[in-house]
Design a protein around this motif. Structure first.
Motif, short mmCIF file in Angstrom:
data_model
loop_
_atom_site.label_atom_id
_atom_site.label_comp_id
_atom_site.label_asym_id
_atom_site.label_seq_id
_atom_site.Cartn_x
_atom_site.Cartn_y
_atom_site.Cartn_z
N PRO A 68 0.92 -1.07 0.04
CA PRO A 68 -0.01 0.19 -0.13
C PRO A 68 0.97 1.19 0.09
CG PRO A 68 0.04 -1.08 1.96
CD PRO A 68 0.57 -1.92 1.23
N LEU A 69 0.26 2.13 -0.55
CA LEU A 69 1.07 3.66 -0.54
C LEU A 69 1.15 4.12 0.72
CD1 LEU A 69 -0.70 5.12 -3.83
CD2 LEU A 69 1.62 3.99 -3.65
N PRO A 70 2.15 4.67 0.89
CA PRO A 70 2.44 5.51 2.39
C PRO A 70 1.72 6.45 2.85
CG PRO A 70 4.32 5.73 1.09
CD PRO A 70 3.46 4.95 0.21
N ASP A 71 1.64 7.31 1.42
CA ASP A 71 0.64 8.57 2.03
C ASP A 71 -0.49 8.46 0.94
OD1 ASP A 71 2.30 9.85 3.69
OD2 ASP A 71 3.79 10.12 2.35
N VAL A 72 -1.80 8.06 1.37
CA VAL A 72 -3.00 8.01 0.56
C VAL A 72 -3.63 9.36 0.63
CG1 VAL A 72 -5.13 7.08 0.37
CG2 VAL A 72 -3.20 5.66 1.05
N LYS A 73 -3.98 9.86 -0.73
CA LYS A 73 -4.63 11.25 -0.90
C LYS A 73 -5.75 10.79 -1.93
CE LYS A 73 -0.24 13.79 -0.51
NZ LYS A 73 0.58 14.97 -1.12
N TYR A 74 -6.93 11.78 -1.48
CA TYR A 74 -8.07 11.54 -2.15
C TYR A 74 -8.11 12.44 -3.44
CZ TYR A 74 -9.68 9.32 2.10
OH TYR A 74 -9.91 8.45 3.01
N VAL A 75 -8.68 12.06 -4.43
CA VAL A 75 -8.86 12.89 -5.50
C VAL A 75 -10.27 12.96 -5.87
CG1 VAL A 75 -8.47 12.69 -8.17
CG2 VAL A 75 -6.91 11.85 -6.69
N LYS A 76 -10.67 14.30 -6.27
CA LYS A 76 -12.05 14.34 -6.59
C LYS A 76 -12.11 14.90 -8.15
CE LYS A 76 -16.04 16.99 -5.59
NZ LYS A 76 -16.93 17.84 -4.47
N THR A 77 -12.89 13.95 -8.76
CA THR A 77 -12.93 14.46 -10.37
C THR A 77 -14.01 15.48 -10.59
OG1 THR A 77 -14.95 12.80 -10.94
CG2 THR A 77 -12.29 11.86 -10.82
N GLY A 78 -14.04 15.88 -11.86
CA GLY A 78 -14.86 17.02 -12.10
C GLY A 78 -16.46 16.72 -12.11
N ASP A 79 -16.74 15.53 -12.33
CA ASP A 79 -18.18 14.99 -11.91
C ASP A 79 -18.62 14.70 -10.68
OD1 ASP A 79 -16.77 12.76 -12.29
OD2 ASP A 79 -17.43 12.14 -14.06
N GLY A 80 -17.65 14.60 -9.71
CA GLY A 80 -18.13 14.49 -8.29
C GLY A 80 -17.48 13.15 -7.79
N LEU A 81 -16.78 12.18 -8.67
CA LEU A 81 -16.35 10.83 -7.98
C LEU A 81 -15.23 11.27 -7.28
CD1 LEU A 81 -16.32 7.81 -8.12
CD2 LEU A 81 -14.62 8.25 -10.24
N VAL A 82 -15.10 10.66 -5.92
CA VAL A 82 -14.12 10.83 -5.03
C VAL A 82 -13.43 9.49 -4.73
CG1 VAL A 82 -13.35 11.43 -2.65
CG2 VAL A 82 -15.14 12.72 -3.83
#
Length: 206
Positions: A68-82
């Motif tokens: 697993p990645l050590p630093d997980v970050k959230y991504v939010k796309t333009g249409d609202g998927l997180v």
């Protein structure tokens, strides 16, 4: 039997959701909404459980992820998927027109387990992955199609899919096999749904 209340959500250290830099009220609402979605994702289990106690257990199984990645970050796309990328995959990324072979788990946003394709006990599948074509010719819900596109074999992602990118009409995939689970998906189609997916491989459509 009475349902146990869901665990309180807690943001883990280092989790964040990129938000617009504008200081307007609209931008603040976007940032707060994104943080709320990330908080919901932060309540989910990050490691495998051997067996789910039952299909309504909040301590439900997750998908294993190597390295697993050590630093997980959230991504939010333009249409609202997180979503969060849990680990790195290897190989060519999945693209429109490919058939994606993957495992998936679906929960309500409060963590309530609905179904998993992995062999994890009551409420789960038999361990066989699902296969669906990506892109406009496929029948996957838009949020899952977007999530899988760009993933590499072995990669795992966890996402909060808003209703507009979910089961907007009957017959959309993926669907659990049992009637009761299908009814749960239909009953909660107007809520955000949490998916965990692990791409096993892609193949060329016949």
């Amino acid at each position: 039997r009475p349902l146990a209340p869901p665990r309180a959500a807690a943001m883990r250290d280092g989790d964040r959701l990129d938000a617009p830099s504008s200081a307007s009220n609209s931008s603040r609402r976007v940032a707060l909404g994104g943080a709320a979605l990330a908080t919901l994702l932060a309540t989910l289990p990050t490691r495998d459980a051997a067996v789910a106690a039952d299909a309504g257990d909040w301590s439900s199984p997750g998908l294993a992820a190597e390295d697993p990645l050590p630093d997980v970050k959230y991504v939010k796309t333009g249409d609202g998927l997180v979503y969060e990328q849990v680990n790195q995959g290897a190989g060519e990324p999945a693209k429109a027109g490919d058939v994606a072979v993957f495992h998936w788990i679906i929960r309500r946003a409060n963590g309530y387990f609905i179904y998993g394709s992995i062999d994890c006990g009551i409420g789960c599948g038999n361990g066989d992955p699902s296969e669906y074509r990506l892109g406009p010719d496929g029948n996957l819900i838009a949020g899952l199609d977007e999530l899988l596109t760009g993933m590499r074999p072995g990669e795992k992602r966890r996402a909060l899919v808003p209703p507009a990118l979910g089961y907007v009409r009957k017959g959309m995939e993926p669907q659990p096999p049992e009637f009761g689970q299908k009814r749960q998906v239909e009953a909660h189609a107007n809520e955000p749904l949490v998916f965990e997916v692990k791409l096993i491989k892609t193949r060329t459509a016949a």
